[in-house]
Design a protein around this motif. Sequence first.
Motif, short mmCIF file in Angstrom:
data_model
loop_
_atom_site.label_atom_id
_atom_site.label_comp_id
_atom_site.label_asym_id
_atom_site.label_seq_id
_atom_site.Cartn_x
_atom_site.Cartn_y
_atom_site.Cartn_z
N ARG A 185 0.89 -1.17 0.00
CA ARG A 185 0.00 0.00 0.00
C ARG A 185 0.92 1.21 0.00
O ARG A 185 1.44 1.60 1.05
CB ARG A 185 -0.93 -0.03 1.19
N HIS A 186 1.14 1.76 -1.17
CA HIS A 186 2.12 2.83 -1.34
C HIS A 186 1.64 4.11 -0.65
O HIS A 186 0.48 4.50 -0.78
CB HIS A 186 2.36 3.08 -2.83
N THR A 187 2.54 4.74 0.09
CA THR A 187 2.17 5.93 0.84
C THR A 187 2.17 7.19 -0.03
O THR A 187 1.45 8.14 0.28
CB THR A 187 3.11 6.15 2.03
N LEU A 188 2.96 7.21 -1.10
CA LEU A 188 2.98 8.36 -1.99
C LEU A 188 1.63 8.47 -2.70
O LEU A 188 1.10 7.48 -3.20
CB LEU A 188 4.11 8.21 -3.00
N ARG A 189 1.07 9.68 -2.72
CA ARG A 189 -0.21 9.95 -3.41
C ARG A 189 -0.03 11.21 -4.23
O ARG A 189 0.90 11.98 -4.01
CB ARG A 189 -1.34 10.17 -2.39
N LYS A 190 -0.93 11.45 -5.17
CA LYS A 190 -0.86 12.67 -5.98
C LYS A 190 -2.24 13.13 -6.36
O LYS A 190 -3.06 12.35 -6.82
CB LYS A 190 -0.04 12.45 -7.25
N THR A 191 -2.47 14.44 -6.19
CA THR A 191 -3.67 15.06 -6.71
C THR A 191 -3.36 15.52 -8.13
O THR A 191 -2.40 16.24 -8.36
CB THR A 191 -4.10 16.25 -5.83
N VAL A 192 -4.16 15.05 -9.07
CA VAL A 192 -3.95 15.35 -10.49
C VAL A 192 -4.50 16.73 -10.81
O VAL A 192 -5.64 17.05 -10.47
CB VAL A 192 -4.63 14.28 -11.37
N THR A 193 -3.68 17.55 -11.46
CA THR A 193 -4.09 18.91 -11.80
C THR A 193 -4.44 19.02 -13.29
O THR A 193 -4.09 18.16 -14.10
CB THR A 193 -2.96 19.90 -11.49
N MET A 230 0.22 5.65 -12.00
CA MET A 230 0.01 4.47 -11.16
C MET A 230 1.32 3.69 -10.99
O MET A 230 1.70 3.34 -9.87
CB MET A 230 -1.06 3.58 -11.80
N ILE A 231 2.01 3.45 -12.07
CA ILE A 231 3.27 2.72 -11.99
C ILE A 231 4.35 3.57 -11.32
O ILE A 231 5.12 3.08 -10.50
CB ILE A 231 3.70 2.22 -13.38
N GLY A 232 4.38 4.85 -11.64
CA GLY A 232 5.37 5.75 -11.04
C GLY A 232 5.27 5.80 -9.53
O GLY A 232 6.30 5.82 -8.83
N ILE A 233 4.07 5.83 -9.00
CA ILE A 233 3.88 5.87 -7.55
C ILE A 233 4.50 4.62 -6.89
O ILE A 233 5.02 4.69 -5.79
CB ILE A 233 2.38 6.02 -7.20
N ALA A 234 4.47 3.50 -7.60
CA ALA A 234 4.99 2.24 -7.04
C ALA A 234 6.51 2.12 -7.11
O ALA A 234 7.10 1.33 -6.37
CB ALA A 234 4.35 1.06 -7.78
N VAL A 235 7.15 2.89 -7.97
CA VAL A 235 8.59 2.72 -8.23
C VAL A 235 9.44 2.84 -6.98
O VAL A 235 10.32 2.00 -6.74
CB VAL A 235 9.06 3.71 -9.32
N ASN A 236 9.22 3.85 -6.17
CA ASN A 236 10.11 4.06 -5.01
C ASN A 236 10.08 2.89 -4.04
O ASN A 236 11.11 2.52 -3.48
CB ASN A 236 9.76 5.35 -4.28
N ASP A 237 8.94 2.27 -3.86
CA ASP A 237 8.82 1.14 -2.93
C ASP A 237 9.31 -0.17 -3.51
O ASP A 237 9.66 -1.09 -2.77
CB ASP A 237 7.36 0.94 -2.51
N ARG A 266 -4.21 7.12 -5.21
CA ARG A 266 -3.40 6.25 -4.35
C ARG A 266 -3.30 4.90 -5.04
O ARG A 266 -4.14 4.55 -5.88
CB ARG A 266 -3.99 6.11 -2.95
N VAL A 267 -2.24 4.14 -4.70
CA VAL A 267 -1.95 2.91 -5.44
C VAL A 267 -1.65 1.76 -4.48
O VAL A 267 -1.01 1.96 -3.44
CB VAL A 267 -0.77 3.12 -6.40
N ALA A 307 -4.95 1.52 -9.06
CA ALA A 307 -5.03 2.94 -8.67
C ALA A 307 -6.47 3.26 -8.30
O ALA A 307 -7.41 2.85 -8.99
CB ALA A 307 -4.57 3.83 -9.82
N TYR A 308 -6.60 4.02 -7.21
CA TYR A 308 -7.91 4.42 -6.70
C TYR A 308 -7.95 5.94 -6.56
O TYR A 308 -6.94 6.57 -6.27
CB TYR A 308 -8.15 3.81 -5.32
#
Length: 150
Positions: A16-24, A67-74, A102-103, A128-129
């Motif tokens: 459960r990746h902690t990094l999240r992003k609000t899309v602009t 979605m994939i980018g958020i997972a990369v760091n973990d 969130r992913v 991704a949710y």
Amino acid sequence: MAGLYLEEFEVGHVFRHTLRKTVTESDNMLFSVMTLNPQPLHIDFDFASKTEWGKPLVNSLFTLGLMIGIAVNDLTVGTTIGNLGMTDTVFPHPLFHGDTVRVETTVVSVRESKSKPDRGIVELEHRAYNQNDVLVAKCLRQAMMLKRPV
């Protein structure tokens, strides 16, 4: 390295990746223009206002990349050799400007390479949710990963 080596992936483990992003709006517009995608559903507010959605949709390829980018760091930063593919990609609900993504990732399979002893293949299911826990994207990703150095 922050990423995991092949031996560290366990089938069935859910990240459960902690990094999240609000899309602009800027994210969507810039990505669409940079990839030469003139789809008015993404870049023309007047056009989009007359669709069933009533507003622009975020470009689905941006959603996939995010979605994939958020997972990369973990999972894979510094330990991946490359992506082999992304299959079964679906976008069951649109993503809009202002939505927060969130992913979660599940390890589906892990196997050693048959031809190169320093690596293996991990299959990951990314999901991704949005901020309302509605699934907006899902894919299976096959990644070539390094084994732990000896």
